[in-house]
Design an enzyme around this catalytic site. Structure first.
Site, PDB file in Angstrom:
ATOM      1  N   LYS A  85      -9.974   4.433  -9.516  1.00 26.04           N
ATOM      2  CA  LYS A  85      -9.366   4.048  -8.230  1.00 26.04           C
ATOM      3  C   LYS A  85      -8.668   5.279  -7.701  1.00 26.04           C
ATOM      4  O   LYS A  85      -7.711   5.779  -8.292  1.00 26.04           O
ATOM      5  CB  LYS A  85      -8.373   2.911  -8.437  1.00 26.04           C
ATOM      6  CG  LYS A  85      -7.603   2.530  -7.184  1.00 26.04           C
ATOM      7  CD  LYS A  85      -6.998   1.143  -7.347  1.00 26.04           C
ATOM      8  CE  LYS A  85      -5.495   1.124  -7.241  1.00 26.04           C
ATOM      9  NZ  LYS A  85      -4.952   1.412  -5.911  1.00 26.04           N
ATOM     10  N   ALA A 136      -3.254  -3.381  -1.940  1.00 28.21           N
ATOM     11  CA  ALA A 136      -1.868  -3.088  -1.564  1.00 28.21           C
ATOM     12  C   ALA A 136      -1.365  -3.907  -0.383  1.00 28.21           C
ATOM     13  O   ALA A 136      -2.123  -4.250   0.524  1.00 28.21           O
ATOM     14  CB  ALA A 136      -1.662  -1.602  -1.243  1.00 28.21           C
ATOM     15  N   GLY A 137      -0.081  -4.211  -0.433  1.00 26.79           N
ATOM     16  CA  GLY A 137       0.594  -4.858   0.683  1.00 26.79           C
ATOM     17  C   GLY A 137       0.669  -6.370   0.605  1.00 26.79           C
ATOM     18  O   GLY A 137       1.359  -7.004   1.391  1.00 26.79           O
ATOM     19  N   ASN A 165      -0.163  -5.851  -7.312  1.00 25.23           N
ATOM     20  CA  ASN A 165       0.666  -5.563  -8.484  1.00 25.23           C
ATOM     21  C   ASN A 165       2.064  -6.135  -8.292  1.00 25.23           C
ATOM     22  O   ASN A 165       2.459  -7.098  -8.944  1.00 25.23           O
ATOM     23  CB  ASN A 165       0.711  -4.045  -8.714  1.00 25.23           C
ATOM     24  CG  ASN A 165       1.404  -3.652 -10.015  1.00 25.23           C
ATOM     25  OD1 ASN A 165       2.059  -4.453 -10.660  1.00 25.23           O
ATOM     26  ND2 ASN A 165       1.255  -2.426 -10.416  1.00 25.23           N
ATOM     27  N   THR A 166       2.803  -5.566  -7.331  1.00 21.31           N
ATOM     28  CA  THR A 166       4.216  -5.936  -7.176  1.00 21.31           C
ATOM     29  C   THR A 166       4.405  -7.434  -6.955  1.00 21.31           C
ATOM     30  O   THR A 166       5.338  -8.028  -7.498  1.00 21.31           O
ATOM     31  CB  THR A 166       4.825  -5.162  -5.991  1.00 21.31           C
ATOM     32  OG1 THR A 166       4.458  -3.789  -6.118  1.00 21.31           O
ATOM     33  CG2 THR A 166       6.331  -5.256  -5.987  1.00 21.31           C
TER      34      THR A 166
END
Lengths: 335, 256
Positions: free
Chosen positions: B96, B184-185, B206-207
């Site tokens: 990635k 992401a996001g 992830n987060t």
């Protein structure tokens, strides 16, 4: 009963203290030449902040961590109990809200209330979390105080030694931290880096945490203008000194708390590997014929009193199980 | 079923491995979500001597496919070096590719990205490029050898969801034969479901899981949202109308 303890870091010294208090004959074997930098506890923040740890740690860390303050107060002078503070920059206000939602025993401070406690923060932050019951201490002074207390109690320290140098025949407590991975293959090192700065332009009386999405950092006052800034938490077992990036991150965070930290003199930098199990919880248990105390991760001063109590219970009473003993060590492999 | 570089997977959730309370919670979240691919950063946790070995062993022990990433790289050279290290550590050609242009927004450096993608593709890597929804950049990434595209939903770690619906829809329309992963996001499961309904093939996050109060339950919530969103897409959703249309005929009923 005679017990030989391997390791004179915070886990070994607290266990020794607890056993001596129960009338056990203890000796300590430490690979280093003196108490100091070979132990990761030498680089700790020294916060006794169980409530704040609820932000990231399991409930048992909070619960057992609440024992720590009373224990340390018995053996170490100069423990300051005036709470701890958590702030964020305006942009990261949601991080502070999240922190407040995850933790208990705190109150929200408005700007004026914050200014009354910490005047230098009051002009910079519109709100803060205040954990009034938490405490902090100088971890090195604490290790030295325990060492002195143990010497006075007649405990023999074998510095620069290993078990091979000592023939005791007694029971063995292994509190060697990451060095015990020859017996505990699931242990890993989690790198932590810290700075000590001297900054006379900022007056803080209590630990301040900066809630931040990337670099959660804390600043612990050590008195006389000295502040410990820590700590990174990196899944790396690299040895050696603090990296440039970590240093920048730590200083940037401190600068966000107060710009005067930009003018601070860097007095010391340090890095060590914290021993951790896959669930980041400690273990007090027998492996072969040693009672291991290990995996204290970033909670050395917070959890070592509870671990010492458990170890002493196991040795002095009839093998009472410790609160950490039921964890399945092989769980990871099948996850 | 979706396929990335010839590898077929059934789970449309790709999970990052950072920021969890502990590796055990990460393992539990991976297991609960039934994800088949996790991504791991080599740069931050690594270092020159491969000092992240213990953590990487834990990741390998998860029993899922590892997609190493170049998070934290700012130059083509750094990214290429990190990718080569990743190939050695994880014995995979997958990478990635993250090239960060700007530290505050962590937005991708799309110019350097295309260059690094070409170099790595030529070296035999299967590149998963973290890009924006810019169509011309996406075209160039495909020409550079990429067979998967990973546009952002919003900047990394913000949890803002799908920031540019028009741009992302245009991507789906434009590249309907290229596997597209939202990277992401993403903040909440409905963001992921929305991406699926639009026709994206998978979502990487992830987060949103790692920083949830209960990461394991949140991982399951995302798995369910992705499944629901994908089913909704496959079932050919109705199109919105301007005029209300009763689902039950009103003709012949008493109207007062």
């Amino acid at each position: 009963m005679r017990v030989t303890i391997l390791g004179a870091g915070v886990a070994g010294l607290t266990a020794a203290t607890e056993l001596v208090a129960r009338g056990v004959d203890v000796e300590i074997v430490e690979r280093g030449a003196a108490p100091g930098a070979q132990s990761c506890s030498w680089y700790a923040g020294g916060m006794l902040a169980p409530e704040c740890e609820a932000d990231m740690a399991e409930p048992i860390v909070v619960e057992l961590g609440r024992e720590a303050l009373a224990w340390w107060q018995k053996y170490v002078p100069d423990i300051v109990q005036c709470g701890s503070i958590v702030v964020s920059t305006g942009r990261d206000r949601n991080e502070l809200k999240r922190f407040g939602a995850r933790t208990k025993c705190h109150q929200w401070l408005k700007q004026k209330e914050l200014a009354a406690l910490e005047p230098d923060l009051g002009e910079r932050f519109a709100e803060a979390l205040f954990f009034k019951d938490e405490a902090h201490m100088d971890p090195r002074a604490a290790l030295l105080a325990l060492t002195q207390h143990l010497c006075e109690q007649g405990v023999k320290f074998h510095y620069g030694a290993t078990l091979d140098n000592v023939t005791s025949g007694g029971k063995i407590i292994d509190a060697r931290g990451l060095a015990a991975r020859d017996c505990l293959p699931q242990l890993r090192g989690v790198r932590g880096e810290m700075l000590v700065v001297k900054c006379d332009d900022v007056q803080l009386s209590r630990p301040v945490r900066l809630a931040h999405p990337r670099f959660p950092v804390y600043i612990v006052p050590r008195g006389e203008g000295l502040y410990m800034i820590g700590a990174t938490q990196i899944e790396s077992e690299r040895g050696g000194g603090v990296s440039a990036k970590s240093m920048v991150d730590l200083i940037n965070a401190a600068y966000a708390v107060h710009p005067a930290f930009g003018e601070a003199e860097i007095v010391e930098t340090g890095a060590q590997l914290r021993p951790a199990f896959p669930d980041n919880l400690p273990r007090v248990n027998w492996v072969n014929d040693r009672l291991h105390i290990n995996g204290l991760f970033r909670h050395g001063y917070l959890l070592s009193p509870a671990c010492a109590r458990m170890a002493a219970d196991i040795l002095c009473r009839s093998n009472q199980p410790a609160e950490f003993m039921d964890e399945d060590h092989n769980q990871w492999a099948t996850a | 079923m979706v396929s990335f570089y010839g590898t077929e997977i059934t789970s449309r959730l790709l999970l990052g491995t950072a920021l969890y309370p502990s590796p055990q919670v990460l393992a539990d979240a991976v297991k609960a979500s039934e994800t088949q691919i996790v991504t791991v950063s080599l740069r931050r946790e690594g270092g020159p001597e491969g000092a992240g070995q213990s953590f990487w062993q834990l990741i390998k022990g998860l029993g899922v496919k590892v997609l190493p990433n170049t998070a934290g790289c700012h130059t083509v050279k750094e990214a290429v070096t990190t990718a080569n290290m990743a190939r050695e550590v994880f014995e995979t050609n997958w990478i990635k590719l993250e090239l960060i242009a700007q530290n505050d927004s962590l937005c991708p450096d799309v110019v350097a990205l295309v260059e690094a993608a070409r170099i790595l593709s030529d070296e035999g890597f299967n590149v998963f490029p973290y890009c924006t929804e810019d169509l011309s950049v996406a075209e160039r990434l495909l020409r550079a050898g990429c067979e998967v595209l990973m546009p952002w939903g919003a900047p990394i770690g913000t949890g803002l969801g799908l920031n540019n619906l028009y741009g992302l829809e245009a991507m789906c329309a434009h590249f309907d034969d290229v596997p597209l992963i939202i990277d992401a996001g993403i903040g909440v499961p409905s963001h992921a479901a929305r991406a699926m309904e639009m026709g994206f093939d998978a979502v990487l996050l992830n987060t949103a899981v790692a920083k949830a109060g209960d990461p394991v339950v949140m991982a399951q919530a995302f798995a369910k949202a992705l499944e629901a969103g994908r089913m909704g897409y496959e079932a050919e959703p109705m199109l919105p109308n301007q005029m209300a249309a009763p689902s039950t005929p009103v003709l012949g009923k008493a109207v007062f």
